[in-house]
Design an enzyme around this catalytic site. Structure first.
Site, mmCIF file in Angstrom:
data_model
loop_
_atom_site.group_PDB
_atom_site.id
_atom_site.type_symbol
_atom_site.label_atom_id
_atom_site.label_comp_id
_atom_site.label_asym_id
_atom_site.label_seq_id
_atom_site.Cartn_x
_atom_site.Cartn_y
_atom_site.Cartn_z
ATOM 1 N N GLY A 194 0.603 -1.387 0.027
ATOM 2 C CA GLY A 194 0.069 -0.016 -0.046
ATOM 3 C C GLY A 194 0.853 1.181 -0.236
ATOM 4 N N GLU B 156 4.129 4.215 5.784
ATOM 5 C CA GLU B 156 3.007 3.248 5.721
ATOM 6 C C GLU B 156 1.893 4.289 4.925
ATOM 7 O OE1 GLU B 156 1.176 1.112 5.620
ATOM 8 O OE2 GLU B 156 1.050 -0.329 7.154
ATOM 9 N N ASP C 173 -4.924 2.577 11.061
ATOM 10 C CA ASP C 173 -6.136 2.584 11.312
ATOM 11 C C ASP C 173 -6.397 2.202 12.696
ATOM 12 O OD1 ASP C 173 -8.885 2.124 10.091
ATOM 13 O OD2 ASP C 173 -8.824 0.074 10.869
ATOM 14 N N LYS D 42 -6.195 7.498 10.993
ATOM 15 C CA LYS D 42 -7.563 7.628 11.385
ATOM 16 C C LYS D 42 -7.514 7.576 13.007
ATOM 17 C CE LYS D 42 -9.377 4.557 7.589
ATOM 18 N NZ LYS D 42 -9.970 3.134 7.448
ATOM 19 N N ASP E 220 -5.955 -0.012 -1.286
ATOM 20 C CA ASP E 220 -6.660 -1.084 -2.202
ATOM 21 C C ASP E 220 -8.198 -1.533 -1.766
ATOM 22 O OD1 ASP E 220 -5.721 -2.708 -0.084
ATOM 23 O OD2 ASP E 220 -6.271 -4.467 -1.412
ATOM 24 N N ARG F 286 -5.398 0.478 -6.268
ATOM 25 C CA ARG F 286 -4.341 0.993 -5.851
ATOM 26 C C ARG F 286 -3.409 2.191 -6.873
ATOM 27 N NH1 ARG F 286 -2.396 -1.942 -1.405
ATOM 28 N NH2 ARG F 286 -2.570 -4.254 -1.742
#
Ligand code: IMP
Ligand code: MG
Length: 184
Positions: free
Chosen positions: A48, A102, A106, A134, A162, A168
């Site tokens: 990611g 990163e 989350d 988040k 994704d 992506r």
């Protein structure tokens, strides 16, 4: 910008590529001023974070290195449940200034485990750069030094993020449109 549909779910535009680029440039400048003369090692967590890590690395106009790791999940034999193992780490970490890159934090579990494992390798310093954060979803304490955007607890795709391997390659970031979601 148009909406996108994946797996029958509708996503609406959330952060445009020009805004992403501006933010990444600004983060690159702060990293450059914080790590000038320290030759930091950018450690990109695949898959990611790849677009963000490469753009951020280019935006940091100092001597620096980049390397790529993957986190492999496997079921431990213990009751602790899922464990994540670092794959592909070939660089020497000991004594280096490491910046983990990163795509998103989350619950913070992935990052927290990764930082524990990296800390054990004796880096000179350990920092975290995340494109998205988040804060309301956080379940373990993680304090990223470089944050692209703080966002609400919603599902995001694009610019590396994704949905089942797709999306992506979208240059912009999209958010799940819960109002537009079809009835289950
Ligand atoms: P955490 O361990 O809960 O912090 O989860 C981090 C990982 O979950 C990220 O590296 C992503 O792969 C994935 N993830 C979390 N939120 C999203 C999202 O909104 N879109 C896509 N992937 C996400
Ligand atoms: Mg990830």
């Amino acid at each position: 910008m148009k909406r996108k549909t994946y797996q029958g779910l509708t996503f609406r535009p959330f952060i445009e590529k020009t805004a992403i680029a501006e933010r990444v440039e600004a983060l690159g400048r702060s990293i450059a001023s914080d790590f000038e003369g320290k030759c930091p090692l950018f450690l990109c967590v695949l898959n990611g974070a790849a677009p963000f890590a490469v753009d951020l690395f280019r935006a940091a106009d100092i001597d620096a290195e980049i390397s790529f790791i993957r986190l492999k999940s496997y079921e431990g034999m213990s009751t602790t449940g899922k464990v994540k193992q670092i794959m592909g780490l070939t660089e020497q970490i000991e004594g280096r200034h490491v910046i983990v890159v990163e795509d998103i934090i989350d619950t913070g579990r992935t990052m927290s485990h990764l930082l524990d494992d990296l800390r054990a390798l004796g880096p000179a310093s350990l920092s975290v750069a995340t494109l998205l954060f988040k804060p309301d979803a956080l379940q373990v304490k993680v304090e990223p030094q470089y944050v692209g955007f703080e966002i609400p607890t919603k599902f995001i795709i694009g610019y590396g993020l994704d949905i089942d391997g797709l999306a992506r390659n979208l240059p912009d970031i999209y958010v799940l449109d819960e109002e537009g979601a079809p009835e289950a």
